[in-house]
Scaffold this motif. Structure first.
Motif, PDB file in Angstrom:
ATOM      1  N   VAL A1128       0.845  -1.169   0.000  1.00  0.00           N
ATOM      2  CA  VAL A1128       0.000   0.000   0.000  1.00  0.00           C
ATOM      3  C   VAL A1128       0.895   1.238   0.000  1.00  0.00           C
ATOM      4  N   VAL A1129       0.729   2.041  -1.020  1.00  0.00           N
ATOM      5  CA  VAL A1129       1.565   3.226  -1.100  1.00  0.00           C
ATOM      6  C   VAL A1129       0.701   4.455  -0.879  1.00  0.00           C
ATOM      7  N   PHE A1148       8.682  16.413   6.623  1.00  0.00           N
ATOM      8  CA  PHE A1148       8.379  16.600   5.213  1.00  0.00           C
ATOM      9  C   PHE A1148       9.397  15.878   4.348  1.00  0.00           C
ATOM     10  N   LEU A1149       8.904  15.442   3.225  1.00  0.00           N
ATOM     11  CA  LEU A1149       9.780  14.770   2.283  1.00  0.00           C
ATOM     12  C   LEU A1149       9.846  15.600   1.009  1.00  0.00           C
ATOM     13  N   MET A1150      11.062  15.909   0.602  1.00  0.00           N
ATOM     14  CA  MET A1150      11.190  16.631  -0.654  1.00  0.00           C
ATOM     15  C   MET A1150      11.878  15.745  -1.678  1.00  0.00           C
ATOM     16  N   ILE A1155      17.922  13.513  -5.286  1.00  0.00           N
ATOM     17  CA  ILE A1155      18.076  13.531  -3.833  1.00  0.00           C
ATOM     18  C   ILE A1155      16.694  13.564  -3.185  1.00  0.00           C
ATOM     19  N   LEU A1156      16.558  12.839  -2.124  1.00  0.00           N
ATOM     20  CA  LEU A1156      15.336  12.956  -1.321  1.00  0.00           C
ATOM     21  C   LEU A1156      15.744  13.549   0.027  1.00  0.00           C
ATOM     22  N   SER A1201       7.261   2.621   2.370  1.00  0.00           N
ATOM     23  CA  SER A1201       6.689   2.185   1.105  1.00  0.00           C
ATOM     24  C   SER A1201       6.515   3.375   0.170  1.00  0.00           C
ATOM     25  N   PHE A1202       6.236   4.519   0.736  1.00  0.00           N
ATOM     26  CA  PHE A1202       6.109   5.716  -0.108  1.00  0.00           C
ATOM     27  C   PHE A1202       7.467   6.076  -0.718  1.00  0.00           C
ATOM     28  N   ILE A1203       8.483   6.044   0.097  1.00  0.00           N
ATOM     29  CA  ILE A1203       9.815   6.408  -0.408  1.00  0.00           C
ATOM     30  C   ILE A1203      10.301   5.379  -1.418  1.00  0.00           C
ATOM     31  N   THR A1204      10.054   4.115  -1.116  1.00  0.00           N
ATOM     32  CA  THR A1204      10.454   3.085  -2.072  1.00  0.00           C
ATOM     33  C   THR A1204       9.731   3.283  -3.398  1.00  0.00           C
ATOM     34  N   TRP A1205       8.480   3.656  -3.278  1.00  0.00           N
ATOM     35  CA  TRP A1205       7.712   3.863  -4.503  1.00  0.00           C
ATOM     36  C   TRP A1205       8.282   5.025  -5.312  1.00  0.00           C
ATOM     37  N   LEU A1206       8.633   6.073  -4.606  1.00  0.00           N
ATOM     38  CA  LEU A1206       9.242   7.207  -5.304  1.00  0.00           C
ATOM     39  C   LEU A1206      10.549   6.794  -5.967  1.00  0.00           C
TER      40      LEU A1206
END
Lengths: 1257, 135
Positions: A1128-1129, A1148-1150, A1155-1156, A1201-1206
């Motif tokens: 689930v993302v 926050f994630l940029m 680069i993240l 999972s969100f970061i992996t998806w990105l």
């Protein structure tokens, strides 16, 4: 690509047309390159020679072996090879007997030589026999299933004799290999050159249709088969045909423009019938669907050949009600689909067969002409070929007619229903157009065509229906131009359109005027998608994916004047070699292309009849070759319009030997490594060697893959890795003024033969130079040596450099004045200091060698000059500022990840790319890493999936006589497996004549990327401040131009159409980009690197770089989450890039592309810190944190999972930086908040005010 | 003396005319893809300096021999030649750079320039010829 490759390779002459004899000869002549023994790549005969004579005598040797070879079994022309080797190698080994000091950490050299010289003979014999045997076998059978890959003959370029042999082999082998290579593809299986034996001939077709087509010819030449022409050919109204017309109306065509749609729709019927006959005759849905499945065109699966009766009744009703219904289907059907009445290609295809059926059944009627009879014959053949079931139509029974008709109608209904969402209820609009037999003749005009450019009655015939229909709402239907003209005022237009609730049409939304100054939240919550061109549904479906091919204006203005008025840049953004999950690969003996402009056949061409197609770029009428008539997908004959080439806008052809100037080269990789003190200090060698060791087996290539290593400081070190050596042997050349290759053949070795040695070397390399005191760097000479080493084959050179080159040719001085870093005035030295690297790059490009630069420096290294070596040789540039393996672990990690991608990603060699566009448009400036060899031919020594290109266009002739323009990119390359392939993308866009439409179709992201490219050019050729002004002016001009079209709005507001609303924001982002910013301290190399990236990155990556995405991640929820691979993302909304959005309580994630950043607020919830970061509180988070721990909590899972998806969504896996609110690294994070004010730059609001001021001036 | 000056100028002008024609032919070859950018530019760059020198000599000669009108006529072209030569960025391979010649309509502007020069030299040619006949 009329000129396939630019390899200056002399082997060009050696091309031999594929003949059986040729194969035999080739097979026999290649004792040196036996397919069965790929490990002895080097041509044993040759290496023997070398041993005996030493390398001082090489040139002679080369000639002798060639003679020897050609005398052997060669019936073939190895003659050219003699001269070849002269050209080829004499340059290479200029003075071979120079001082080669072999300070070997290993053996003494002579011994080594003997070893590697002596090895081969025994296998040689084996090889020769097997080679000849196989050659014979393949020649005898010459089947496509030949398991031998002729390429493996081609293994070694340095053997001149083999050259000729190889070339013939390869050319010979190509057609046969095609069979093999297609394996992954849809088409291969049956396709081979089996030339349709069962058919008496395709002749009847040709005759029939040509005879029918006589009237058509003129419209063809007019290049607009618009409906106007059709009256010419409207002779005999056939009763059944009129009924057909009704069908056609049933099928949900736009009812407005009768004459024109008649044209196509009859064709549509024609075509639809064709396959329809398959389905309807058998009445077997499963058959059909399976057939559809095999086609893998989802659309077709919806066709249900059940035959319900309602059809007939609708037909009847249709007859009675002449032209009212538009209103009925009106609300349901969005403009887009209405304006362009043509159905999906597939559907047309389906209609075709049925038309034949109808014809057949109508044959007995007195009205049927002789041509009909002939068609009937055709149809018989068709029946024989297509399926056994169509025989029924051969005996035309009047009673069967209805049945057939009945059967066919639902077909069309369902098919039209299956066409995407827009017209869900085709049944509602059946009746509208009963054409009183008028349309029928149009079928005569273009019986089999489905002429695209003409397909848009909505565009061209809009007036007619208007006049006749006279309905209030009709303008909307009558096509975009029409209504746009009617409603010049933006407000009216948008409101009227808005009122119509047109779901799929982007116009109303994209033209909605927005007051930028008042609109606080300009950034949408979700990522911005590419606008969809305002095409009809079928074309839209067929069109190229915006990921590969985008145009800044999705509606092309008709004239240059209109474009000038719009003040928007016109250009294309290309990502041609993108990693694709699905790519139709076509193996075919003849690649169908336009004879005059060499355009590849594509979905947007029109078939005039079965035998001829009209090019959509130059409008020339071409013949359809015999082979093309056979459809490998359906295994049916006579359906050229259903071939995969015509069904997909992105296809890949396996090219024949016509597309090579020399045999496809093997994958050759050379690593040129800086081992000066500075480099050893930085410690990149360990990372590189580790990475190479891990990925050695994943390097793209086949059994011929070759690899080599060079290191340099103030001298150049070569590594002899010839198999048979017990250890790698290091050869040092200290004469850097006149570089030569000590042992030209053993420096680039076969990866698989010498794998052990390579591994030894890679293990030893990091420690070999640990105590070096050499600080100089002779990069230039090393590159010259690399060029010499690579020039026989071409390939990829990866250069790792850590400092300013300080010795030999190409040495550079430090040009950066650190005090000027934050100057707001003039930024100098953006251009190269010397033309050495440019010349070298051009030389490399000429020899199909690309140079990739990895610059890992801590001080100024003059990237502006060094970058030239990659820019013009189609390489890529990586820059790691202040790289150090321990002090800067994040850079080290980045290098590691980049290397992994770099080493394993796809690669194409000896590539050329040509971009073609419809007559009237012309390309004038190209952006990217390549060399423009001739006006539209880009020479790309290598192509990689991460390379993007941009092209600026101008409109040279008015496009008034066409409603569509097309762009085609053809990328011809040699895959790492040694196949010659052509990847073709075709983009189709509508032409518009009003300014509003131009604005409605702006692709703001593409426009920004093109502008960025132009600005880079401007800042190098002129100055940075010029470029900045130009960027601001771009906004000012376009918005004021738009403002002048919207006269009734107050002048105090800054109005932009919705399609352009992000334009000022993005331009501001560009101005704050490293490449263009002033006033903020920016190192020259950083700036130049950013410019290089802008030039060479594809749009997706570039947009992230220009305008990062900001998400809040401390409150991730599953709301709106998507599911990817059972994960689930969460999809948090986008935040605008402003500090006002950053709350201290949040995290926050940029996402900046490469680069993240994870920014943690000072008073961030401790639960989040604990659950996600694994630390008890804010204070305990370390300063340098580069990954999230795998914690077993929900929020951690979501965040990860969100970061992996990105990360997964892009090829380069970005580095994660956790930035604490008060850490020094936060400045890096904050500089990306482009909506905020900095000491040297506007905030977004100020920028808007500034623009408004400029406009009012 | 005058005659010598003009005979020399005439010959020089002839050479310049041929050079201009050569430029035009080579550039149009490039336009039509008969040669590639690399070879075209290396061909042309070779002749940039001879052209510059040839024209500067005539200009100076006119100044020395006090033919003010002809000098002033030649001056702008000579200045342009020198300016163009000086302003070549350090990284470029000469006035004609193969990597840029296809960009931003450079080819067209080079072509236009060569055409204008041809016209100018023809004009000069007849002027010198006329003056030669005077003496």
């Amino acid at each position: 690509m009329s000129a396939p490759t630019g390899s200056p390779h002399p082997a060009t002459n050696a091309r031999i047309p594929p003949k059986l004899g040729g194969t035999a000869a080739a097979g026999a002549t290649t004792p040196a390159g036996p397919c069965s023994a790929p490990h002895q790549q080097n041509g044993p005969a040759q290496s023997q020679m070398q041993v005996s004579s030493g390398y001082g005598l090489h040139p002679q040797n080369y000639i002798t072996p060639s003679g020897h070879h050609s005398q052997g079994p060669g019936k073939m022309t190895s003659l050219p090879s003699d001269s070849q080797c002269g050209d080829y190698y004499s340059g290479l080994y200029p003075v071979p007997t120079q001082s080669a000091m072999t300070s070997s950490p290993v053996n003494q050299q002579p011994g080594a030589q003997q070893i590697y010289g002596r090895g081969p003979p025994a296998p040689h014999i084996v090889g020769s026999t097997s080679g000849s045997f196989q050659g014979a076998a393949s020649s005898a059978s010459h089947l496509h299933t030949s398991a031998y890959q002729p390429y493996s003959f081609v293994n070694h370029y340095s053997n001149p004799a083999m050259y000729s042999a190889n070339s013939s082999v390869a050319s010979q082998g190509f057609p046969s290999t095609c069979g093999n290579y297609g394996v992954s593809t849809v088409s291969n299986a049956a396709y081979p050159s089996v030339s349709y034996p069962s058919l008496p001939a395709g002749d009847p077709y040709g005759q029939v249709f040509t005879s029918q087509n006589v009237p058509t010819i003129r419209p063809v030449k007019d290049n607009s088969f618009s409906g106007q022409n059709t009256p010419i050919s409207q002779p005999s109204p056939l009763p059944p045909l009129s009924q057909q017309q009704q069908q056609q109306s049933l099928s949900g065509y736009s009812t407005l423009s009768w004459s024109a749609p008649g044209l196509q729709s009859t064709q549509d019927n024609l075509m639809r019938n064709h396959t329809g006959s398959l389905a309807t005759a058998t009445n077997n849905p499963t058959l059909f669907s399976s057939f559809a499945d095999s086609l893998s065109y989802p659309v077709m699966q919806n066709v249900q050949p059940s035959k319900p009766s309602p059809v007939v009744s609708t037909v009847l009703s249709g007859t009675s009600s002449t032209r009212t219904p538009p209103t009925a289907n009106h609300p349901v059907k969005p403009v887009a689909s209405v304006t362009q009445p043509s159905e999906l290609l597939q559907q047309k295809g389906m209609q075709y067969g049925e038309y034949v059926n109808n014809q057949a059944s109508s044959a007995p009627t007195p009205l049927s002409s002789t041509s009909d009879d002939e068609e009937e014959e055709d149809e018989d053949e068709e029946a024989g070929v297509d399926s056994s079931s169509t025989t029924s139509s051969a005996s035309p029974v009047p009673s069967g007619y209805d049945a057939l008709e009945g059967g066919s109608c639902p077909d069309m209904l369902s098919s039209s229903a299956s066409s995407p969402a827009p017209d869900p209820t085709p049944e509602t609009d059946p009746a509208p157009t009963l054409a009183p037999a008028a349309p029928h003749p149009t079928k005569m005009a273009k019986p089999f065509g489905y002429g695209y450019p003409t397909l848009q009655p909505g565009y061209q015939n809009a007036a007619a229906p208007l006049a006749s229909g006279g309905q209030s709402s009709s303008p909307v239907y009558s096509g975009f131009q029409q209504y746009a003209q009617q409603y010049p005022g933006m407000n009216q237009l948008s409101s009227s359109l808005g009122g119509l609730s047109l779901q799929s049409s982007p116009q109303p939304e994209s033209l909605r005027p927005i007051n930028l100054i008042q609109e606080r939240n300009i950034l949408p919550m979700t990522p911005v998608w590419a606008p969809v061109p305002n095409l009809n549904v079928d074309l839209r479906k067929l069109n190229c994916s915006p990921d590969s091919f985008r145009c800044t204006l999705t509606s092309i203005p008709q004239t240059q004047a209109l474009l000038n008025k719009a003040k928007l840049p016109l250009g294309l953004l290309l990502h041609p070699f993108r990693d694709l999950t699905q790519l139709p690969v076509i193996t075919s003996n003849t690649i169908v292309r336009c004879r005059s402009c060499r355009t590849y056949i594509n979905p947007f061409v029109s078939f005039i009849d079965q035998r001829r197609w009209k090019c959509n770029l130059c409008y020339r009428v071409n013949d359809v070759p015999e082979e093309f008539m056979y459809n490998p997908l359906t295994r049916s004959y006579g359906e050229p319009h259903k071939r995969p080439e015509v069904q997909n806008s992105t296809v890949e052809f396996i090219a024949s030997s016509d597309y090579m100037l020399r045999p496809p080269q093997p994958a050759v990789y050379l690593f040129v490594l800086d081992v000066s003190h500075n480099a050893v200090e930085a410690g990149y060698l360990a990372i590189l060697c580790q990475s190479l060791l891990e990925n050695l087996d994943k390097l793209p290539g086949d059994s011929r893959t070759r690899i080599g290593f060079m290191t340099f400081d103030s001298t150049i070190h070569f590594y002899n890795l010839q198999e048979g050596l017990s250890q790698p042997q290091m050869l040092i050349v200290s004469d850097i003024d006149d570089v030569f290759l000590p042992t030209p053949d053993s420096l680039l070795v076969n990866l698989y033969e010498s794998k052990e040695l390579i591994k030894d070397l890679l293990n030893a390399l990091p420690n070999m130079f640990t105590n070096t005191r050499e600080t100089h760097s002779a990069l230039g000479p090393a590159l010259q040596a690399a060029f010499k080493l690579m020039s026989p084959t071409g390939g990829r050179v990866s250069v790792f450099q850590t400092q300013l080159p300080s010795m030999g040719a190409g040495l550079l001085q430090s040009r950066e004045d650190p005090n000027q870093r934050s100057s707001t005035k003039i930024v100098q030295h953006l251009g190269p200091a010397t033309d050495f690297y440019k010349k070298l790059a051009l030389d490399c490009s000429g020899q199909q060698t690309a140079v990739d630069l990895f610059l890992l420096s801590s001080q100024y290294s003059d990237l502006a000059s060094l970058a030239c070596m990659s820019k013009y040789s189609a390489g890529c540039i990586y820059y790691y500022p202040s790289f150090h393996y321990t002090h800067n672990p994040s850079q080290a990690e980045k290098l590691q990840k980049d290397l992994k991608r770099y080493l394993t990603r796809k690669i194409g060699f000896e590539a050329v790319m040509r971009i073609r566009c419809t007559k009237g448009l012309s390309m004038h400036t190209f952006h990217g890493n390549f060399f423009v060899r001739s006006t539209d031919l880009l020479s790309l020594a290598n192509i990689n999936p991460d390379a993007g290109f941009a092209v600026q266009l101008s409109i040279e002739e008015n496009l008034t006589d066409t409603s569509l323009v097309c762009f085609q990119t053809a990328l011809l390359y040699t895959s790492s497996k040694g196949e010659r392939r052509i990847r073709v993308h075709t983009l189709c866009l509508p032409v518009v004549s009003s300014l509003a439409d131009v604005y409605a179709g702006v692709d703001v992201q593409a426009a920004i990327c093109l502008l960025a490219n132009m600005a880079v050019d401007r800042s190098i050729s002129s100055s940075l401040s010029d470029a900045r002004d130009a960027l601001v002016n771009a906004v000012v001009d376009s918005l004021s131009a738009y403002g002048s079209t919207v006269s009734n709005l107050q002048h105090s507001a800054l109005i932009a159409p919705s399609s352009l609303k992000l334009f000022p924001l993005y331009v501001l982002a560009l101005l704050k980009q490293k490449a263009f910013r002033t006033g903020t301290s920016t190192r020259l190399d950083d700036r130049v690197y950013a410019m290089c990236q802008i030039k060479s990155q594809p749009l997706v990556h570039l947009m992230k770089m220009i305008h990062p995405n900001l998400y809040r991640i401390d409150r991730l929820t599953d709301e709106g989450a998507i599911h990817v691979n059972d994960r689930v993302v969460p999809q948090p909304p986008l935040q605008k890039l402003s500090a006002e959005k950053l709350t201290r309580e949040g995290a926050f994630l940029m996402d900046c592309g490469s680069i993240l950043y994870v920014w943690i607020g000072k008073s961030c919830d401790n639960n989040f810190i604990e659950d996600v970061l694994g630390y008890p509180n804010f204070a305990s988070i370390p300063q340098k944190m580069t990954q999230l721990p795998e914690l077993d909590t929900l929020s951690s899972e979501r965040a990860r999972s969100f970061i992996t998806w990105l990360r997964d969504s892009r090829p380069l896996s970005p580095i994660l930086h956790v930035v604490k609110d008060e850490s020094p690294a936060k400045t890096e994070f904050f500089q990306h908040l482009i909506e905020d004010r900095t000491e040297a730059a506007f905030s977004y609001y100020e920028f808007l005010l500034h623009i408004q001021q400029q406009i009012c001036k | 003396m005058e005659a010598v000056v003009f005979v020399f100028s005439l010959l020089d002008c002839c050479a310049l005319i041929f050079l201009s024609v050569y430029f035009i032919i080579t550039l149009s070859d490039l336009e039509c893809d008969y040669i590639n950018a690399r070879s075209c530019c290396s061909k042309l760059n070779k002749w940039v300096i001879p052209e510059l020198i040839g024209h500067t000599i005539v200009t100076v000669l006119m100044l020395v021999s006090l033919h003010w009108f002809i000098f002033l006529l030649n001056l702008p072209v000579a200045t342009w030649n020198i300016y163009r030569f000086i302003m070549v960025p350090s990284g470029n391979m000469g006035v004609f750079d193969p990597t840029e010649i296809h960009n931003r309509g450079q080819l067209k502007s080079h072509m236009k320039e060569a055409m204008i020069k041809l016209g100018f030299h023809l004009l000069c040619f007849f002027m010198y010829l006329y003056r030669c006949e005077d003496y």
